[in-house]
Write a protein that holds these residues in place. Structure first.
Motif, PDB file in Angstrom:
ATOM      1  N   UNK A 167      20.381  -9.944 -22.368  1.00 37.37           N
ATOM      2  CA  UNK A 167      19.242  -9.464 -23.125  1.00 37.37           C
ATOM      3  C   UNK A 167      19.177  -7.956 -23.017  1.00 37.37           C
ATOM      4  N   UNK A 168      18.006  -7.427 -22.646  1.00 40.92           N
ATOM      5  CA  UNK A 168      17.857  -5.986 -22.488  1.00 40.92           C
ATOM      6  C   UNK A 168      18.182  -5.507 -21.079  1.00 40.92           C
ATOM      7  N   UNK A 169      18.404  -6.444 -20.151  1.00 42.77           N
ATOM      8  CA  UNK A 169      18.731  -6.078 -18.771  1.00 42.77           C
ATOM      9  C   UNK A 169      20.203  -5.703 -18.671  1.00 42.77           C
ATOM     10  N   UNK A 170      20.483  -4.610 -17.951  1.00 40.05           N
ATOM     11  CA  UNK A 170      21.853  -4.130 -17.823  1.00 40.05           C
ATOM     12  C   UNK A 170      22.330  -4.256 -16.374  1.00 40.05           C
ATOM     13  N   UNK A 171      23.630  -4.519 -16.226  1.00 41.49           N
ATOM     14  CA  UNK A 171      24.197  -4.726 -14.900  1.00 41.49           C
ATOM     15  C   UNK A 171      25.588  -4.117 -14.798  1.00 41.49           C
ATOM     16  N   UNK A 172      25.992  -3.891 -13.561  1.00 47.15           N
ATOM     17  CA  UNK A 172      27.384  -3.602 -13.214  1.00 47.15           C
ATOM     18  C   UNK A 172      27.899  -4.804 -12.444  1.00 47.15           C
ATOM     19  N   UNK A 173      29.091  -5.270 -12.790  1.00 40.84           N
ATOM     20  CA  UNK A 173      29.748  -6.349 -12.060  1.00 40.84           C
ATOM     21  C   UNK A 173      30.810  -5.727 -11.174  1.00 40.84           C
ATOM     22  N   UNK A 174      30.785  -6.043  -9.879  1.00 45.88           N
ATOM     23  CA  UNK A 174      31.772  -5.516  -8.945  1.00 45.88           C
ATOM     24  C   UNK A 174      32.073  -6.583  -7.896  1.00 45.88           C
TER      25      UNK A 174
END
Length: 297
Positions: free
Chosen positions: A125-132
């Motif tokens: 949705x509007x939530x943003x993330x970094x995957x690590x």
């Protein structure tokens, strides 16, 4: 008096000299100093400006210096005093500017006690993330990157799996589909996701090692670290180095400019001097587990 979101009004300026120690009155023009000189004076006085002042520039057509203000214009007249009548115009703006910087896969991220590599930018949705890497994200709390604050840890799975999330809370941090190739060439763009398969040519990006390439020699492998075992990893011929944890593994672009996301660097044996093995966590697993979609271009 009501103003629209962006409005201008001429302000009278004081006849006294500028408040900056280095600036005195300048004569030679009927209505005060020239616009270019006026801007230079404001530049020198930047440290003493009212906090509502967000920018200034020369309007060549109007022969005036335009001062942008977010909020109250109180103190602007005094700050710009001595430039001459009509030399300054105040422009009220609806928003204050802020610095922006790009989140690019392969660049350094860090928290207290943890140093990792930005894997992939994703969203729900509007939530943003970094995957690590999960073993790295689980150690940190508030994360920073090359341009400043990013946000807090958002969950992790390790051992068993090796992936984790960092929530992008900073409005200044711009999520991108780009992967840094350092000295090898221009950034490449992620166009989608693919699962690792034996024989696939892949590369990873890290501030520690730069751009490293190799091939996948095995899939669905279990690897045991001191903290516990991780399942369903892929084995590669790429060399590992400390600090590359979480680095994005993508298809080899060859001479092209696009790649597909494959996985995250989990761990390895050996090093980039003598050679070694790197195991990767397929990225499709955390995307499915957290309901995320990668940023693509």
């Amino acid at each position: 008096m009501t103003f629209p979101a962006v409005r201008r009004m001429a302000v009278a300026v004081l006849a006294a000299g500028l408040v900056f120690a280095s600036a005195g009155p300048v004569s030679g023009e009927p209505d005060g100093v020239g616009s270019a000189v006026a801007k230079e004076r404001l530049d020198r006085g930047a440290a003493t400006r009212p906090q509502s002042v967000t920018a200034w520039h020369v309007d060549a057509a109007a022969k005036a210096v335009v001062v942008s203000v977010h909020g109250s214009a109180a103190g602007v007249v005094e700050w710009a005093g001595g430039l001459g009548a009509g030399a300054v115009t105040v422009e009220h703006v609806a928003e204050a500017p802020r610095p922006v910087w790009d989140l690019i896969a392969g660049q350094s991220i860090h928290s207290v006690g943890a140093r990792c590599t930005l894997g992939f930018n994703a969203r729900s949705g509007s939530a943003r993330f970094i995957v690590s890497a999960g073993h790295c994200v689980s150690v940190g709390s508030d994360w920073h990157g090359v341009g400043g604050y990013i946000g807090p840890s958002g969950g992790s799975s390790f051992p068993g799996n090796d992936y984790g999330l960092i929530r992008v809370a900073s409005a200044a941090a711009v999520s991108t589909p780009l992967v840094d190739r350092y000295a090898v060439g221009a950034d490449v763009t992620i166009t989608g996701v693919t699962n690792p398969s034996v024989g696939m040519s892949v590369c990873y990006s890290s501030p520690v090692t730069g751009w490293r390439c190799g091939s996948i020699t095995g899939v669905n492998q279990t690897v045991c670290y001191p903290q516990g075992c991780v399942n369903q990893l892929a084995r590669t011929t790429m060399c590992p180095e400390p600090g590359a944890s979480g680095a994005p593994v993508v298809t080899n672009p060859g001479s092209g400019a696009t790649v597909r996301a494959v996985g995250l660097v989990s761990g390895g044996s050996g090093n980039c001097t003598s050679g070694g093995t790197t195991w990767i966590q397929p990225v499709s697993e955390p995307l499915a587990a957290y309901g995320l979609t990668l940023y693509t271009g």
